[in-house]
Write a protein that holds these residues in place. Structure first.
Motif, mmCIF file in Angstrom:
data_model
loop_
_atom_site.group_PDB
_atom_site.id
_atom_site.type_symbol
_atom_site.label_atom_id
_atom_site.label_comp_id
_atom_site.label_asym_id
_atom_site.label_seq_id
_atom_site.Cartn_x
_atom_site.Cartn_y
_atom_site.Cartn_z
ATOM 1 N N TYR A 65 0.858 -1.180 0.000
ATOM 2 C CA TYR A 65 0.000 0.000 0.000
ATOM 3 C C TYR A 65 0.893 1.229 0.000
ATOM 4 O O TYR A 65 1.902 1.262 0.695
ATOM 5 C CB TYR A 65 -0.920 0.011 1.222
ATOM 6 C CG TYR A 65 -1.992 -1.039 1.152
ATOM 7 C CD1 TYR A 65 -3.124 -0.842 0.377
ATOM 8 C CD2 TYR A 65 -1.854 -2.238 1.844
ATOM 9 C CE1 TYR A 65 -4.106 -1.812 0.295
ATOM 10 C CE2 TYR A 65 -2.834 -3.211 1.774
ATOM 11 C CZ TYR A 65 -3.956 -2.989 0.996
ATOM 12 O OH TYR A 65 -4.922 -3.957 0.910
ATOM 13 N N VAL A 66 0.509 2.248 -0.778
ATOM 14 C CA VAL A 66 1.288 3.478 -0.892
ATOM 15 C C VAL A 66 0.341 4.664 -0.700
ATOM 16 O O VAL A 66 -0.719 4.726 -1.319
ATOM 17 C CB VAL A 66 1.965 3.587 -2.278
ATOM 18 C CG1 VAL A 66 2.732 4.890 -2.399
ATOM 19 C CG2 VAL A 66 2.867 2.398 -2.543
ATOM 20 N N CYS A 67 0.753 5.603 0.150
ATOM 21 C CA CYS A 67 0.007 6.848 0.338
ATOM 22 C C CYS A 67 0.594 7.872 -0.635
ATOM 23 O O CYS A 67 1.780 8.198 -0.544
ATOM 24 C CB CYS A 67 0.146 7.325 1.781
ATOM 25 S SG CYS A 67 -0.834 8.788 2.173
ATOM 26 N N ALA A 68 -0.217 8.340 -1.584
ATOM 27 C CA ALA A 68 0.316 9.182 -2.663
ATOM 28 C C ALA A 68 -0.537 10.422 -2.891
ATOM 29 O O ALA A 68 -1.761 10.359 -2.864
ATOM 30 C CB ALA A 68 0.388 8.375 -3.960
ATOM 31 N N ASP A 69 0.152 11.549 -3.148
ATOM 32 C CA ASP A 69 -0.519 12.740 -3.631
ATOM 33 C C ASP A 69 -0.459 12.688 -5.163
ATOM 34 O O ASP A 69 0.048 11.722 -5.738
ATOM 35 C CB ASP A 69 0.110 14.018 -3.067
ATOM 36 C CG ASP A 69 1.586 14.168 -3.427
ATOM 37 O OD1 ASP A 69 2.175 13.231 -4.004
ATOM 38 O OD2 ASP A 69 2.148 15.235 -3.115
ATOM 39 N N THR A 70 -0.948 13.700 -5.837
ATOM 40 C CA THR A 70 -0.996 13.678 -7.303
ATOM 41 C C THR A 70 0.372 13.529 -7.949
ATOM 42 O O THR A 70 0.544 12.685 -8.825
ATOM 43 C CB THR A 70 -1.739 14.917 -7.836
ATOM 44 O OG1 THR A 70 -3.084 14.889 -7.324
ATOM 45 C CG2 THR A 70 -1.789 14.931 -9.353
ATOM 46 N N PRO A 71 1.413 14.306 -7.545
ATOM 47 C CA PRO A 71 2.719 14.117 -8.196
ATOM 48 C C PRO A 71 3.286 12.704 -8.025
ATOM 49 O O PRO A 71 3.849 12.140 -8.966
ATOM 50 C CB PRO A 71 3.622 15.155 -7.515
ATOM 51 C CG PRO A 71 2.682 16.209 -7.031
ATOM 52 C CD PRO A 71 1.431 15.474 -6.648
ATOM 53 N N LEU A 72 3.116 12.111 -6.857
ATOM 54 C CA LEU A 72 3.617 10.749 -6.652
ATOM 55 C C LEU A 72 2.814 9.749 -7.479
ATOM 56 O O LEU A 72 3.368 8.837 -8.099
ATOM 57 C CB LEU A 72 3.580 10.380 -5.167
ATOM 58 C CG LEU A 72 4.097 8.991 -4.796
ATOM 59 C CD1 LEU A 72 5.515 8.777 -5.302
ATOM 60 C CD2 LEU A 72 4.041 8.794 -3.287
ATOM 61 N N ARG A 73 1.492 9.936 -7.530
ATOM 62 C CA ARG A 73 0.657 9.043 -8.336
ATOM 63 C C ARG A 73 1.042 9.125 -9.813
ATOM 64 O O ARG A 73 1.104 8.116 -10.509
ATOM 65 C CB ARG A 73 -0.829 9.376 -8.166
ATOM 66 C CG ARG A 73 -1.738 8.420 -8.945
ATOM 67 C CD ARG A 73 -3.182 8.861 -8.899
ATOM 68 N NE ARG A 73 -3.394 10.226 -9.310
ATOM 69 C CZ ARG A 73 -3.395 10.651 -10.554
ATOM 70 N NH1 ARG A 73 -3.173 9.832 -11.551
ATOM 71 N NH2 ARG A 73 -3.624 11.918 -10.840
ATOM 72 N N MET A 102 -7.665 2.945 -3.359
ATOM 73 C CA MET A 102 -8.413 2.401 -2.228
ATOM 74 C C MET A 102 -9.214 3.458 -1.467
ATOM 75 O O MET A 102 -10.067 3.118 -0.676
ATOM 76 C CB MET A 102 -7.450 1.709 -1.240
ATOM 77 C CG MET A 102 -6.556 0.660 -1.871
ATOM 78 S SD MET A 102 -7.451 -0.704 -2.623
ATOM 79 C CE MET A 102 -8.162 -1.482 -1.200
ATOM 80 N N GLY A 103 -8.920 4.748 -1.676
ATOM 81 C CA GLY A 103 -9.592 5.814 -0.933
ATOM 82 C C GLY A 103 -8.568 6.714 -0.278
ATOM 83 O O GLY A 103 -7.400 6.741 -0.678
ATOM 84 N N LEU A 104 -8.983 7.441 0.750
ATOM 85 C CA LEU A 104 -8.076 8.330 1.468
ATOM 86 C C LEU A 104 -7.060 7.520 2.270
ATOM 87 O O LEU A 104 -7.353 6.399 2.691
ATOM 88 C CB LEU A 104 -8.847 9.246 2.413
ATOM 89 C CG LEU A 104 -9.754 10.285 1.751
ATOM 90 C CD1 LEU A 104 -10.564 11.027 2.811
ATOM 91 C CD2 LEU A 104 -8.940 11.274 0.932
ATOM 92 N N CYS A 105 -5.883 8.101 2.503
ATOM 93 C CA CYS A 105 -4.876 7.439 3.326
ATOM 94 C C CYS A 105 -5.385 7.364 4.764
ATOM 95 O O CYS A 105 -6.055 8.278 5.238
ATOM 96 C CB CYS A 105 -3.557 8.200 3.284
ATOM 97 S SG CYS A 105 -2.758 8.126 1.675
ATOM 98 N N PRO A 106 -5.059 6.284 5.478
ATOM 99 C CA PRO A 106 -5.474 6.181 6.881
ATOM 100 C C PRO A 106 -4.855 7.275 7.738
ATOM 101 O O PRO A 106 -3.809 7.833 7.390
ATOM 102 C CB PRO A 106 -4.935 4.804 7.309
ATOM 103 C CG PRO A 106 -4.708 4.049 6.043
ATOM 104 C CD PRO A 106 -4.378 5.084 5.004
#
Length: 184
Positions: free
Chosen positions: A69-77, A162-166
């Protein structure tokens, strides 16, 4: 300028007192100023909330070999589709500009003095559920009988939103399913 009594005239004394009070208030206000290291990320997360993505490596049989699982903002995505090639742990240095097509790109690079062709193509919806097919092939311009078989690598990665980061996860955090995030 002081008078005969050695005192500062009222107008100057008042001005000095006012400047002193303002200076003290200014210094006291420094402690109350918003913390840049917290306000900028908070503002960014309001504008572009980090999203949780499941990233799976798909094997030749179509089975999932590994997942994270990776928590990403737009630039990382957006970087998900810009995979970079490595050969034996060394970066493959671009020798051509990428030729970009609607769903991917191709280019040539060199690692350890050997030329390679690199390609990447996406299939699916880049905002929610897509696959990245990545390929690296060693090139022989004048192959001889004594040359080893060319190195060829193919990898498919499946990206699922998956949705928002936990709570507590930051942009760039990663975790294998069932584990806590690893800070990057």
């Amino acid at each position: 300028m002081t008078g005969a009594t050695g005192r500062v005239p009222r107008s100057r004394a008042g001005a000095r007192l006012a400047l002193t009070v303002l200076a003290l208030l200014g210094l006291a206000g420094c402690d109350e100023a918003p913390k840049t290291e917290t306000t900028i990320p908070a503002r960014q997360q309001t504008i572009d909330p980090p999203q949780l993505w499941r990233v799976e490596v798909i094997g030749d049989t179509g089975a999932v070999q590994s997942a994270v699982y990776v928590c990403a903002d737009t630039p990382l995505r957006e970087a998900f589709v810009r995979a970079r090639a490595e050969v034996n742990g060394k970066a493959c240095t671009d020798t051509t500009s990428p030729i970009v097509k609607p769903n991917g790109w191709v280019l040539r690079c060199v690692a350890d003095g050997r030329p390679f062709a690199v390609s990447a193509a996406t299939v699916g919806d880049l905002e929610h559920d897509f696959r990245l097919n990545f390929g690296l092939t060693e090139l022989f311009y004048f192959r001889t009988a004594s040359d080893p078989s060319p190195i060829t690598v193919r990898e498919t990665r499946h990206f699922l939103h998956m949705g928002l980061c936990p709570a507590g996860w930051r942009i760039g955090d990663q975790a294998k399913p069932g584990h806590r995030p690893r800070r990057n």
